[in-house]
Design an enzyme around this catalytic site. Structure first.
Site, PDB file in Angstrom:
ATOM      1  N   CYS A 141       0.677  -1.312   0.037  1.00  0.00           N
ATOM      2  CA  CYS A 141      -0.165   0.150   0.126  1.00  0.00           C
ATOM      3  C   CYS A 141       0.811   0.831  -0.358  1.00  0.00           C
ATOM      4  O   CYS A 141       0.504   2.418  -0.736  1.00  0.00           O
ATOM      5  CB  CYS A 141      -0.839   0.078   1.228  1.00  0.00           C
ATOM      6  SG  CYS A 141      -2.640  -1.300   1.236  1.00  0.00           S
ATOM      7  N   CYS A 250      -5.412   0.958   4.562  1.00  0.00           N
ATOM      8  CA  CYS A 250      -3.840   1.177   3.891  1.00  0.00           C
ATOM      9  C   CYS A 250      -3.504   2.028   4.480  1.00  0.00           C
ATOM     10  O   CYS A 250      -1.952   2.163   4.526  1.00  0.00           O
ATOM     11  CB  CYS A 250      -4.394   1.544   2.610  1.00  0.00           C
ATOM     12  SG  CYS A 250      -5.215   3.473   2.304  1.00  0.00           S
TER      13      CYS A 250
END
EC number: 1.8.4.10
Length: 262
Positions: A141, A250
């Site tokens: 991420c 994330c």
């Protein structure tokens, strides 16, 4: 954390309700809807006035951000549109970028991860690294989302998101506006909207939306990290479903803030 041993499609099959759309399933007008729309528009207008030419909508290409895109375009608000093309999105998701530009006549700023960083990550950890550990998933991420986001926001004093309190327990206290530790203001105009509100607006204004929503995916991210959900599952159950519920972010929306205002 146990890593999945199958691909997302093999791991889970949604219940079959027959042919229907997300509008059919979710859209309905609820009490206070008009006021929520009015309040959202007022906050967007205020945000644009406070941050002239320095504010961007971080459009995830999900239903919430398409509602915000429509409001911005419909009322000709000077708020830029930006999105993250992570290199791992479904084609149904990326198809919305030209759809937005054609429908609204607005340019979408597209931010991609640094190619060398993606190649290095995949070469080092493999293309299924996100399933191996939480640390590796967050590293993925970081490469595909966080670094491009930092470029999107680099010259901005404010940004707009589609966060809603109803989305998850982690987002249950999302304010309408907050000042981040770096001094940038983050606006969450849909904080008190319901899922029914989102789809009623989409239906009413014929807003283009991600076709994956018709496949029981209310929350959509990168393809390897998104699956459909079944009736009764939480809104974000299809995101990083192999992880503990508390870890399901994330990094885009977990930064510390200095002040919060409702």
């Amino acid at each position: 954390m146990t890593a999945p041993h199958t691909t997302p499609d093999e791991d889970f099959a949604p219940l079959n309700f027959g042919p229907s759309s997300a509008i059919d399933l979710y859209a309905r007008k609820t009490e206070g809807y008009e006021q929520r729309v009015a309040d959202t528009l007022a906050l967007l207008q205020q945000a644009a006035a406070e941050h002239p030419e320095q504010i961007v909508l971080a459009n995830s290409l999900g239903a919430e951000d398409m509602v915000l895109t429509d409001l911005i375009a419909r009322h000709q608000l000077p708020i830029a549109l930006g999105t993250l093309q992570t290199g791992a999105l479904n084609p149904e998701t990326t198809a919305l970028i030209p759809a937005i530009e054609q429908r609204y006549g607005l340019k979408v700023e597209v931010y991609e991860p640094q190619h060398e960083a993606v190649v290095h990550f995949v070469k080092t950890h493999g293309d299924k690294a996100m399933y191996q550990s939480l640390a590796l998933r967050k590293s993925c991420c970081q490469v595909r989302k966080m670094e491009p986001l930092s470029r999107m926001l680099a010259q901005r004093t404010a940004w707009v998101t589609g966060l809603r309190r109803e989305q998850s327990a982690n987002r249950g206290a999302v304010p309408h506006r907050e000042v981040e530790a770096n001094g940038r203001t983050k606006f969450n105009p849909l904080a008190d909207w319901t899922w029914a509100d989102i789809w009623h607006y989409i239906d009413t204004h014929n807003v283009p939306y991600n076709a994956l929503h018709d496949q029981f995916m209310p929350s959509i991210g990168c393809a390897p990290c998104t699956r459909a959900i079944a009736v009764g599952e939480p809104f974000r159950a299809g995101r990083w479903w192999w992880e503990d519920e508390a870890a399901k972010e994330c990094g885009l929306h977990v930064k510390a803030v200095n002040t919060v205002a409702a």
